[in-house]
Design an enzyme around this catalytic site. Structure first.
Site, PDB file in Angstrom:
ATOM      1  N   THR A 220       0.866  -1.179   0.000  1.00 54.89           N
ATOM      2  CA  THR A 220       0.000   0.000   0.000  1.00 54.89           C
ATOM      3  C   THR A 220       0.905   1.233   0.000  1.00 54.89           C
ATOM      4  O   THR A 220       2.130   1.132   0.134  1.00 54.89           O
ATOM      5  CB  THR A 220      -0.928   0.021   1.236  1.00 54.89           C
ATOM      6  OG1 THR A 220      -0.130   0.073   2.421  1.00 54.89           O
ATOM      7  CG2 THR A 220      -1.834  -1.203   1.280  1.00 54.89           C
TER       8      THR A 220
ATOM      9  N   VAL B 136      14.366   0.543  -0.701  1.00 55.10           N
ATOM     10  CA  VAL B 136      15.513   1.407  -1.022  1.00 55.10           C
ATOM     11  C   VAL B 136      16.016   1.034  -2.417  1.00 55.10           C
ATOM     12  O   VAL B 136      16.465  -0.088  -2.643  1.00 55.10           O
ATOM     13  CB  VAL B 136      16.659   1.228   0.011  1.00 55.10           C
ATOM     14  CG1 VAL B 136      17.828   2.151  -0.322  1.00 55.10           C
ATOM     15  CG2 VAL B 136      16.162   1.485   1.427  1.00 55.10           C
TER      16      VAL B 136
ATOM     17  N   GLY C 215       5.928  11.767 -15.898  1.00 59.16           N
ATOM     18  CA  GLY C 215       5.431  10.802 -14.918  1.00 59.16           C
ATOM     19  C   GLY C 215       6.456  10.460 -13.853  1.00 59.16           C
ATOM     20  O   GLY C 215       6.294   9.506 -13.093  1.00 59.16           O
TER      21      GLY C 215
ATOM     22  N   ASP D  97      11.173  11.682   1.164  1.00 59.38           N
ATOM     23  CA  ASP D  97      11.326  10.310   0.664  1.00 59.38           C
ATOM     24  C   ASP D  97      12.756   9.806   0.931  1.00 59.38           C
ATOM     25  O   ASP D  97      12.950   8.669   1.368  1.00 59.38           O
ATOM     26  CB  ASP D  97      11.008  10.288  -0.842  1.00 59.38           C
ATOM     27  CG  ASP D  97      11.253   8.937  -1.462  1.00 59.38           C
ATOM     28  OD1 ASP D  97      10.464   8.014  -1.200  1.00 59.38           O
ATOM     29  OD2 ASP D  97      12.254   8.791  -2.203  1.00 59.38           O
TER      30      ASP D  97
ATOM     31  N   LYS E  89      14.172   6.589   3.413  1.00 56.02           N
ATOM     32  CA  LYS E  89      15.144   5.548   3.030  1.00 56.02           C
ATOM     33  C   LYS E  89      16.379   5.593   3.938  1.00 56.02           C
ATOM     34  O   LYS E  89      16.965   4.560   4.268  1.00 56.02           O
ATOM     35  CB  LYS E  89      15.518   5.721   1.561  1.00 56.02           C
ATOM     36  CG  LYS E  89      14.331   5.390   0.653  1.00 56.02           C
ATOM     37  CD  LYS E  89      14.477   5.980  -0.728  1.00 56.02           C
ATOM     38  CE  LYS E  89      13.250   5.648  -1.574  1.00 56.02           C
ATOM     39  NZ  LYS E  89      13.195   6.422  -2.820  1.00 56.02           N
TER      40      LYS E  89
ATOM     41  N   GLY F 114       9.622   1.939 -10.446  1.00 53.96           N
ATOM     42  CA  GLY F 114       9.066   1.277 -11.625  1.00 53.96           C
ATOM     43  C   GLY F 114       8.312   0.018 -11.247  1.00 53.96           C
ATOM     44  O   GLY F 114       8.583  -0.588 -10.212  1.00 53.96           O
TER      45      GLY F 114
HETATM   46  N1  LIG Z   1       6.021   2.840  -7.666  1.00 55.38           N
HETATM   47  C1  LIG Z   1       7.316   2.628  -7.447  1.00 55.38           C
HETATM   48  O1  LIG Z   1       8.132   2.664  -8.365  1.00 55.38           O
HETATM   49  C2  LIG Z   1       7.804   2.318  -6.047  1.00 55.38           C
HETATM   50  C3  LIG Z   1       9.161   2.056  -5.830  1.00 55.38           C
HETATM   51  C4  LIG Z   1       9.598   1.708  -4.536  1.00 55.38           C
HETATM   52  C5  LIG Z   1       8.683   1.656  -3.495  1.00 55.38           C
HETATM   53  N2  LIG Z   1       7.372   1.957  -3.736  1.00 55.38           N
HETATM   54  C6  LIG Z   1       6.421   1.864  -2.628  1.00 55.38           C
HETATM   55  O2  LIG Z   1       5.577   0.760  -2.876  1.00 55.38           O
HETATM   56  C7  LIG Z   1       4.270   1.037  -2.369  1.00 55.38           C
HETATM   57  C8  LIG Z   1       3.259   0.886  -3.484  1.00 55.38           C
HETATM   58  O3  LIG Z   1       3.534   1.835  -4.495  1.00 55.38           O
HETATM   59  P1  LIG Z   1       2.622   1.963  -5.797  1.00 55.38           P
HETATM   60  O4  LIG Z   1       3.358   2.821  -6.737  1.00 55.38           O
HETATM   61  O5  LIG Z   1       2.159   0.627  -6.213  1.00 55.38           O
HETATM   62  O6  LIG Z   1       1.381   2.787  -5.203  1.00 55.38           O
HETATM   63  P2  LIG Z   1      -0.096   2.851  -5.798  1.00 55.38           P
HETATM   64  O7  LIG Z   1      -0.066   2.598  -7.275  1.00 55.38           O
HETATM   65  O8  LIG Z   1      -0.690   4.104  -5.279  1.00 55.38           O
HETATM   66  O9  LIG Z   1      -0.821   1.597  -5.122  1.00 55.38           O
HETATM   67  C9  LIG Z   1      -1.174   1.559  -3.768  1.00 55.38           C
HETATM   68  C10 LIG Z   1      -2.212   0.495  -3.606  1.00 55.38           C
HETATM   69  O10 LIG Z   1      -2.554   0.371  -2.229  1.00 55.38           O
HETATM   70  C11 LIG Z   1      -3.974   0.240  -2.116  1.00 55.38           C
HETATM   71  N3  LIG Z   1      -4.409   0.602  -0.788  1.00 55.38           N
HETATM   72  C12 LIG Z   1      -4.361   1.790  -0.150  1.00 55.38           C
HETATM   73  N4  LIG Z   1      -4.903   1.700   1.079  1.00 55.38           N
HETATM   74  C13 LIG Z   1      -5.308   0.414   1.230  1.00 55.38           C
HETATM   75  C14 LIG Z   1      -5.949  -0.309   2.268  1.00 55.38           C
HETATM   76  N5  LIG Z   1      -6.286   0.280   3.430  1.00 55.38           N
HETATM   77  N6  LIG Z   1      -6.213  -1.612   2.059  1.00 55.38           N
HETATM   78  C15 LIG Z   1      -5.905  -2.231   0.900  1.00 55.38           C
HETATM   79  N7  LIG Z   1      -5.286  -1.596  -0.122  1.00 55.38           N
HETATM   80  C16 LIG Z   1      -5.003  -0.289   0.046  1.00 55.38           C
HETATM   81  C17 LIG Z   1      -4.502   1.166  -3.219  1.00 55.38           C
HETATM   82  O11 LIG Z   1      -5.859   0.872  -3.507  1.00 55.38           O
HETATM   83  P3  LIG Z   1      -6.646   1.585  -4.714  1.00 55.38           P
HETATM   84  O12 LIG Z   1      -6.070   0.966  -5.969  1.00 55.38           O
HETATM   85  O13 LIG Z   1      -8.056   1.180  -4.496  1.00 55.38           O
HETATM   86  O14 LIG Z   1      -6.365   3.036  -4.572  1.00 55.38           O
HETATM   87  C18 LIG Z   1      -3.539   0.792  -4.342  1.00 55.38           C
HETATM   88  O15 LIG Z   1      -3.970  -0.371  -5.004  1.00 55.38           O
HETATM   89  C19 LIG Z   1       4.326   2.458  -1.794  1.00 55.38           C
HETATM   90  O16 LIG Z   1       4.483   2.385  -0.417  1.00 55.38           O
HETATM   91  C20 LIG Z   1       5.527   3.074  -2.489  1.00 55.38           C
HETATM   92  O17 LIG Z   1       6.148   4.076  -1.707  1.00 55.38           O
HETATM   93  C21 LIG Z   1       6.905   2.261  -4.989  1.00 55.38           C
END
Ligand SMILES: NC(=O)c1ccc[n+]([C@@H]2O[C@H](COP(=O)([O-])OP(=O)(O)OC[C@H]3O[C@@H](n4cnc5c(N)ncnc54)[C@H](OP(=O)(O)O)[C@@H]3O)[C@@H](O)[C@H]2O)c1
Length: 346
Positions: free
Chosen positions: A99, A155, A209, A223, A227, A326
């Site tokens: 999440t 990280v 993006g 952020d 980390k 990504g």
């Molecule tokens: N994106 C990256 O490249 C990246 C890289 C490293 C780390 N991260 C970390 O990885 C995590 C996910 O990133 P992301 O990019 O995938 O974010 P995202 O696209 O915003 O996805 C977050 C997901 O969590 C769900 N969610 C939120 N609250 C919830 C709850 N109470 N119960 C169940 N599901 C819930 C959201 O539901 P909905 O779909 O219904 O909104 C969504 O599906 C984050 O913590 C981010 O900091 C991301």
């Protein structure tokens, strides 16, 4: 053959990336690691938590997610409106907690992780909140329940940093770490070297993006602080609080400063650093724009790329460069953690 029942809470970019890798690498996991993974539950905020004892079909889930259809349209599932309740009712071997990151109180991720560990599930996560704010508590809970908590993807996404330090460099005494741990700010600072001002570079990052519409967490350094806190806990065993990390973002950096540094043979980068001071037995933690000489391996890491330099007693300087975000890049970090857990399973 080892078998793992997996739950994914959070089915956005990263949750879907992990699910996709589970499908595309299914044969490889079986052949190279003797591992089969059954995805038994998935949750998002809008549609709640779905569970199917015999396993969920990944292509169906990805199609539903792409069309923003309710995940409960998958055939044969039981559904809970609340992910925590669904997880507690169904369990599994491993929880992938993905999440969104929340650096105020780490919710809802921290509650999902606590519940999973308490019921004897291993946890893998890309969510930075829980590790940044409560690593000591969560690792102690994991130990108490004889399960693992792994967070490679927090990280530099799937670029191996934590495993490189903890496993690849086992027994080396880490004295300092310096890194470019945020792709958005690195993209902006790299664009400013070519003559753009901060606002132009930010707008470009948003159009590509690479930056969110509210870029505060990235450009103000929060952020990178998260980390840094994770590295402090996992590498140095120090439970620092956010206020103990000196923080300065990049919003006040001007094009003139960037070009001036360039003329002086330097590059300005947002550097996260941790340094152990032996004399005082303290850990200094900082996130700040820093002018680096071009001979520094971090100086030439441009665009959204991330990098980290680790200083140790036996390996004076090791630098790892790679993607820090990504869908599949982050999914890779989670999958590597899942495989590491499978390797230790009896
Ligand atoms: N994106 C990256 O490249 C990246 C890289 C490293 C780390 N991260 C970390 O990885 C995590 C996910 O990133 P992301 O990019 O995938 O974010 P995202 O696209 O915003 O996805 C977050 C997901 O969590 C769900 N969610 C939120 N609250 C919830 C709850 N109470 N119960 C169940 N599901 C819930 C959201 O539901 P909905 O779909 O219904 O909104 C969504 O599906 C984050 O913590 C981010 O900091 C991301």
């Amino acid at each position: 053959m080892k078998h793992l029942r997996l739950s994914i809470i959070g089915f956005g970019t990263v949750g879907q990336g992990l699910a996709e890798l589970l499908a595309t690498k299914r044969a490889l996991l079986k052949q190279d690691y003797g591992l089969t993974v059954t995805l038994v539950s998935v949750a998002n905020a809008r549609h709640g938590f779905i569970y199917r004892d015999e396993g969920l079909d990944v292509p169906t889930l990805l199609e539903l997610a792409a069309k923003r259809r309710p995940l409960s349209e998958h055939a044969g599932v039981r559904r809970w409106a609340n992910a925590l309740e669904g997880l507690q009712a169904t369990g599994g071997d491993v929880l992938a907690e993905v999440t969104g990151t929340n650096l105020r109180d780490a919710e809802p991720g921290i509650s999902h992780i606590r519940a999973a560990l308490t019921q004897g599930m291993h946890v893998i996560t890309a969510n930075k909140g829980p590790g940044a704010l409560a690593a000591a508590e969560l690792f102690s809970l994991a130990q108490q329940h004889s399960v693992q908590l792994r967070m490679e993807a927090t990280v530099m996404a799937g670029t191996p940093v934590l495993s490189t330090i903890r496993e690849g460099m086992a027994s080396a005494n880490v004295t300092a770490i310096r890194g470019i741990l945020n792709g958005t700010t690195n993209y902006i600072l790299s664009a400013m070297v070519t003559g753009r001002d901060y606002a132009e570079a930010l707008a470009e990052a948003q159009a590509q993006g690479y930056a969110e519409s509210d870029p505060t967490a990235d450009v103000e350094g929060y952020d990178s602080v998260a980390k840094t806190l994770i590295l402090a806990a996992l590498v140095f065993g120090s439970a620092l609080k956010p206020g103990q990390v000196f923080r300065q973002g990049i919003t006040s950096i001007t094009r003139e400063q960037v070009l001036q540094a360039n003329d002086n043979g330097k590059r300005i980068k947002l550097i996260a650093s941790l340094r152990r001071h032996r004399e005082t037995d303290t850990l200094e933690a900082r996130v700040e724009p820093t002018g680096l000489a071009l001979g520094d391996p971090l100086a030439r890491v441009d665009g959204v790329m991330n990098a980290i330099t680790i200083h140790t007693d036996t390996l004076p300087e090791v630098t790892v460069i790679g993607p820090g975000a990504g869908r599949l890049q982050t999914g890779q970090g989670l999958l590597a953690d899942l495989i590491a857990i499978a390797k230790t399973k009896q």
